[in-house]
Motif scaffolding. Structure first.
Motif, mmCIF file in Angstrom:
data_model
loop_
_atom_site.group_PDB
_atom_site.id
_atom_site.type_symbol
_atom_site.label_atom_id
_atom_site.label_comp_id
_atom_site.label_asym_id
_atom_site.label_seq_id
_atom_site.Cartn_x
_atom_site.Cartn_y
_atom_site.Cartn_z
ATOM 1 N N LYS A 22 2.314 35.455 20.324
ATOM 2 C CA LYS A 22 3.543 34.682 20.511
ATOM 3 C C LYS A 22 3.515 33.879 21.814
ATOM 4 C CE LYS A 22 8.554 35.191 20.628
ATOM 5 N NZ LYS A 22 9.662 36.138 20.611
ATOM 6 N N HIS A 23 3.016 34.468 22.888
ATOM 7 C CA HIS A 23 3.093 33.838 24.205
ATOM 8 C C HIS A 23 1.813 33.143 24.661
ATOM 9 C CE1 HIS A 23 6.534 36.589 24.241
ATOM 10 N NE2 HIS A 23 7.079 35.669 25.005
ATOM 11 N N ILE A 53 7.509 44.921 24.018
ATOM 12 C CA ILE A 53 7.065 44.119 25.164
ATOM 13 C C ILE A 53 7.909 42.855 25.173
ATOM 14 C CG2 ILE A 53 5.135 42.885 26.203
ATOM 15 C CD1 ILE A 53 3.276 44.909 24.841
ATOM 16 N N LYS A 54 8.769 42.748 26.189
ATOM 17 C CA LYS A 54 9.704 41.625 26.261
ATOM 18 C C LYS A 54 9.454 40.722 27.464
ATOM 19 C CE LYS A 54 13.377 44.186 23.980
ATOM 20 N NZ LYS A 54 14.739 44.696 24.075
ATOM 21 N N TYR A 113 4.287 43.562 29.583
ATOM 22 C CA TYR A 113 2.941 43.249 29.090
ATOM 23 C C TYR A 113 1.880 43.843 30.018
ATOM 24 C CZ TYR A 113 -1.105 40.220 28.060
ATOM 25 O OH TYR A 113 -2.354 39.734 27.764
ATOM 26 N N TYR A 163 2.479 40.325 21.212
ATOM 27 C CA TYR A 163 2.991 39.577 22.362
ATOM 28 C C TYR A 163 2.066 38.405 22.690
ATOM 29 C CZ TYR A 163 4.829 38.630 27.034
ATOM 30 O OH TYR A 163 5.382 38.024 28.147
#
Length: 116
Positions: A48-49, A6-7, A12, A45
């Motif tokens: 991190k985000h 997932i970038k 996402y 993800y």
């Protein structure tokens, strides 16, 4: 099964949609394995985000007091005198190491929250 890192927000959101589709998949099946992998990727993800800041120590103490039905008088054994309890809960006095140890040991409030 087409799993990829997932970038982006698009990746996402696609992963979340697929998780919804797979919800309730039986364990140890291809769908169950895909579900487990996607959940792991989404959690990574999100950490991190969308990090969640630890709660404020005093708010954590008040929350635990509410959970356990405790009053300020009950906190004397953990924080000291009645005036010290009031000072701590009103943010006029910092927690001492002795208080932190007592709150951690007896009320199971995580030390990393109390030390923040």
């Amino acid at each position: 099964m087409n799993i990829k890192p997932i970038k982006s927000e698009l990746d996402y959101n696609e992963a979340l949609e697929r998780i919804e589709e797979l919800w309730g998949a039986k364990k140890d099946t291809p769908e169950g394995d895909e579900f487990d992998l996607l959940v792991t990727l989404v959690e990574s993800y999100e950490m991190k985000h969308y990090p969640i800041a630890p709660p404020d120590p005093i708010d954590a103490i008040k929350f635990r007091m509410e959970q356990m039905g405790m009053t300020k008088a009950d906190m004397v054994q953990y924080l000291g005198s009645q005036s010290r309890v009031s000072e701590v809960l009103n943010r006029k006095r910092n927690l001492s190491l002795k208080m932190i140890k007592s709150l951690y040991k007896d009320l199971k409030i995580p030390a990393e929250i109390l030390l923040a």
